[in-house]
Enzyme design. Structure first.
Site, PDB file in Angstrom:
ATOM      1  N   GLU A 136      -6.524  43.224  14.019  1.00 51.94           N
ATOM      2  CA  GLU A 136      -7.334  44.383  13.673  1.00 51.94           C
ATOM      3  C   GLU A 136      -6.841  45.643  14.380  1.00 51.94           C
ATOM      4  O   GLU A 136      -6.794  46.726  13.790  1.00 51.94           O
ATOM      5  CB  GLU A 136      -8.802  44.117  14.044  1.00 51.94           C
TER       6      GLU A 136
ATOM      7  N   ARG B 117      17.922  25.178  16.836  1.00 51.38           N
ATOM      8  CA  ARG B 117      19.275  25.738  16.890  1.00 51.38           C
ATOM      9  C   ARG B 117      19.684  26.432  15.590  1.00 51.38           C
ATOM     10  O   ARG B 117      20.680  27.137  15.563  1.00 51.38           O
ATOM     11  CB  ARG B 117      20.290  24.623  17.187  1.00 51.38           C
TER      12      ARG B 117
END
Length: 354
Positions: A54, A213
């Protein structure tokens, strides 16, 4: 529920997912600020300890549009917080900015929120609508709400099987089944969870690194079940590249290794429950269980799983051990080149999270 409400709420969901892997143990949340059908601001919770969705949505409003904020509608995927944490309560911001209307998808079951944010806004005269695309909002917030309400991580089972259901060879050795697209996707998943778990047999047979990876982002904690603490130290899980938690009945004396810790665990019929309690106490709110067969079956039989992601390879395998059977039908399926991804959800786990 009108079409525009659904459209803007789906945008909230898309924004929320951008925070995957970085907000834990907080929830993923997206917010969109709309004036007269036009988006004037949007944001999401980007990382734990940082501004909530918000706040980011309000802060993104251009100076030329700031005068429109008190006449706008704020769409949020999850109930605004009403408590002081790492950041001030979002209800205070909504009231300070005089936003007259808030539309939510689902409730945040965090103690101190859990409907209090809605009540605070309504008492101040804000029109609040709850339940727009509610099931989707509930599913998005399940990792947080499971962690809070059940005191354990949200559990994802992940495994691959051949087209004929074979999971692994009869002998304890590695069998690579899925394609390169699936491999890249599994590393993305690793970046989005707090921890990934395997049993000792899998660690020994596959010697997996369990690190991310092939995608952006972090590597998860590596959790290993090693009852006798007999796994050899040259294995990749002890390479120090990511934090490794070893749960065992035989904690070793002396040096423990780089980035490795050992934790006592009884391998009895309450093993899974006690393991999950220990992980939750360390702030681990999402756990991916990768195997092997016995470990996966232990969680399935205990009913301790929330979703399952099964990669079905586009190839058959010879004789071998069959993949675990899930007590549910797939909710969705996706094509990944020659592979297929089946998505399952445990219908029993979310029953009390209403």
């Amino acid at each position: 529920m009108n079409r525009l409400d659904q459209l803007f709420m789906r945008r909230c969901f898309d924004l929320a997912r951008l925070g995957a892997g970085r907000t834990s143990p907080n929830p993923m949340v997206g917010a969109v600020l709309v004036h007269d059908g036009r988006v004037i601001g949007e944001g999401y919770h980007q990382a734990y300890g940082q501004s909530h969705a918000e706040v980011n949505a309000v802060n993104s409003v251009l100076p030329a549009d700031e005068h429109l904020v008190p006449y706008s509608t704020l769409y949020v995927s999850l109930e605004p917080c009403d408590i002081q944490g790492n950041t001030p309560p979002c209800t205070r911001l909504i009231l300070e900015k005089k936003i007259p209307r808030v539309i939510l998808s689902y409730i945040d079951h965090t103690p101190g929120v859990d409907g209090a944010g809605i009540s605070r806004l309504r008492e101040a005269g804000v029109e609040v609508t709850v339940g727009v695309l509610g099931q989707e909002g509930k599913n998005l917030s399940l990792p947080r709400n499971i962690f809070i309400r059940k005191g354990r991580p949200y559990i994802i089972l992940k495994f691959a099987q051949a087209k004929n259901g074979v999971f692994a060879p009869v002998e304890n050795r590695q069998l690579w089944l899925s394609n390169v697209y699936s491999k890249r996707l599994t590393h993305k998943w690793r970046s989005e969870v707090d921890a990934i778990l395997v049993g000792a047999n899998t660690a020994l047979a596959d010697n997996p690194k369990l690190t991310n990876r092939y995608y952006f982002g972090k590597s998860p904690y590596r959790v290993v079940l090693d009852r006798d603490c007999s796994l050899p130290r040259p294995l990749s899980i002890f390479d120090g590249q990511a934090r490794t938690l070893v749960f065992t009945e035989n904690i070793p004396a002396g040096p423990k290794g780089i980035n490795t810790s050992f934790h006592a665990l009884s391998f009895d019929n309450r093993m899974a429950e006690n393991l999950l309690k220990s992980l939750a106490s360390q702030g681990i709110s999402t756990l991916m269980v990768e195997g092997g067969i016995k470990t996966l079956q232990h969680f399935i039989l205990a009913g301790l799983w929330d979703e399952a992601r099964v990669l079905v390879a586009g190839q058959y395998s010879g004789e071998g051990r069959m993949a675990p059977a899930l007590p549910a039908s797939p909710e969705k399926s996706y094509s990944l080149g020659s592979d297929e991804l089946l998505f399952f959800r445990n219908p029993l786990q979310a029953l009390n999270l209403n």
